[in-house]
Design an enzyme around this catalytic site. Sequence first.
Site, PDB file in Angstrom:
ATOM      1  N   ASP A   1     -11.591   2.711   3.151  1.00  0.00           N
ATOM      2  CA  ASP A   1     -11.885   1.283   2.997  1.00  0.00           C
ATOM      3  C   ASP A   1     -13.385   1.050   2.769  1.00  0.00           C
ATOM      4  OD1 ASP A   1      -9.814  -0.521   2.952  1.00  0.00           O
ATOM      5  OD2 ASP A   1      -9.553  -0.558   5.124  1.00  0.00           O
TER       6      ASP A   1
ATOM      7  N   GLN B   1      -4.921  -1.532   9.489  1.00  0.00           N
ATOM      8  CA  GLN B   1      -4.697  -2.862   8.923  1.00  0.00           C
ATOM      9  C   GLN B   1      -5.272  -3.936   9.851  1.00  0.00           C
ATOM     10  OE1 GLN B   1      -3.326  -3.559   5.807  1.00  0.00           O
ATOM     11  NE2 GLN B   1      -4.063  -5.603   6.291  1.00  0.00           N
TER      12      GLN B   1
ATOM     13  N   LYS C   1       0.849  -1.201   0.000  1.00  0.00           N
ATOM     14  CA  LYS C   1       0.000   0.000   0.000  1.00  0.00           C
ATOM     15  C   LYS C   1       0.884   1.251   0.000  1.00  0.00           C
ATOM     16  CE  LYS C   1      -3.846  -2.260   2.268  1.00  0.00           C
ATOM     17  NZ  LYS C   1      -4.465  -2.640   3.527  1.00  0.00           N
TER      18      LYS C   1
END
Length: 302
Positions: free
Chosen positions: A121, A98, A54
């Site tokens: 997200d 995460q 990422k």
Amino acid sequence: MSATLIKGTEIREEILEEITAEVAEIKEKHGVVPGLVTILIGENPASMSYVTLKIKTAHRVGFTEVQDSQPVDISEEDLLALIDKYNNDESINGILVQLPLPKHIDEKKVLNAIDPDKDVDGFHPVNVGRLMIGGDEVKFPPCTPAGIQEMIVRAGVETSGAEVVVVGRSNIVGKPIANMMLQKGPGANSTVTIVHTRTKDLEGHCKGADILIVAAGVPGLVKPEWIKPGACVIDVGVNRVGEKISEKTGKKIAILKGDVDFDEAKEIAGYITPVPGGVGPMTITMLMKNTLKSLKLKLGIA
Ligand code: NAD
């Protein structure tokens, strides 16, 4: 006849180039670039490698990237305070925690603490609700489903009026992609059926699909004879079925297989995604797209 391959690796390059160009334009006109923070708790190797990818992608497209690594024993209170800090940080447009989190931390509480306008997200209940309403309400579609829809559209597959069958009803893939495909609008307008472990006639439903999206996590679940000739098959499944030695690095790597019998299915389908190299590369790509969108929404140019 062999199906057209929808390659996530190629579509990723196209989209990342588009994002890079847009970031440069915004920087010139507005003097800012998107800021993304990834919060990593502990040292889970899989999480660390996702985060590394990422960060690499964020740098590539010209974002400011903050990596915030925290010890595995961070308290829930301290993590919530950290999220609050980034919620109030003007230079941050996207906050990513995460997963999975250590057991002593309530995952739901943490995800719900993220400002919905920085939830790139798309997992915050506010964004799940916005997705359900559809249209302009949608801010951040969850990344894997957004990647799936993008692949279907860029491959030129007609979605309006199409029979879409989604295998799987998870909150991160099955339910959101089904919801997105039934909305009124481009790349959607489909008639959608969701099938799952309690469905009586999985085969019969799959056979009727113009677009078959499979996200079950069961290798080879969908048999070639379940595929309607010419259908578009999106295989989301990523299943480790063994190990092999990489020709490139000489190291042991996992053998990955999708939920569809690819070799035979590609002779029947009109379009198909490979595993690996299909849906996989799209998730981080769409995360970048959502982060850019967050800045554009803030600047009033989305
Ligand atoms: P999940 O386990 O949360 O959900 C799987 C769903 O499939 C469930 O709703 C279940 O009802 C259904 N299912 C399972 N077995 C079935 C069967 N035999 N018949 C009918 N339905 C069945 O999984 P998930 O998180 O949605 O992920 C699904 C797959 O997609 C996994 O292989 C995962 O690794 C992969 N995945 C890939 C990406 C990516 O490539 N970027 C992202 C997310 C998930």
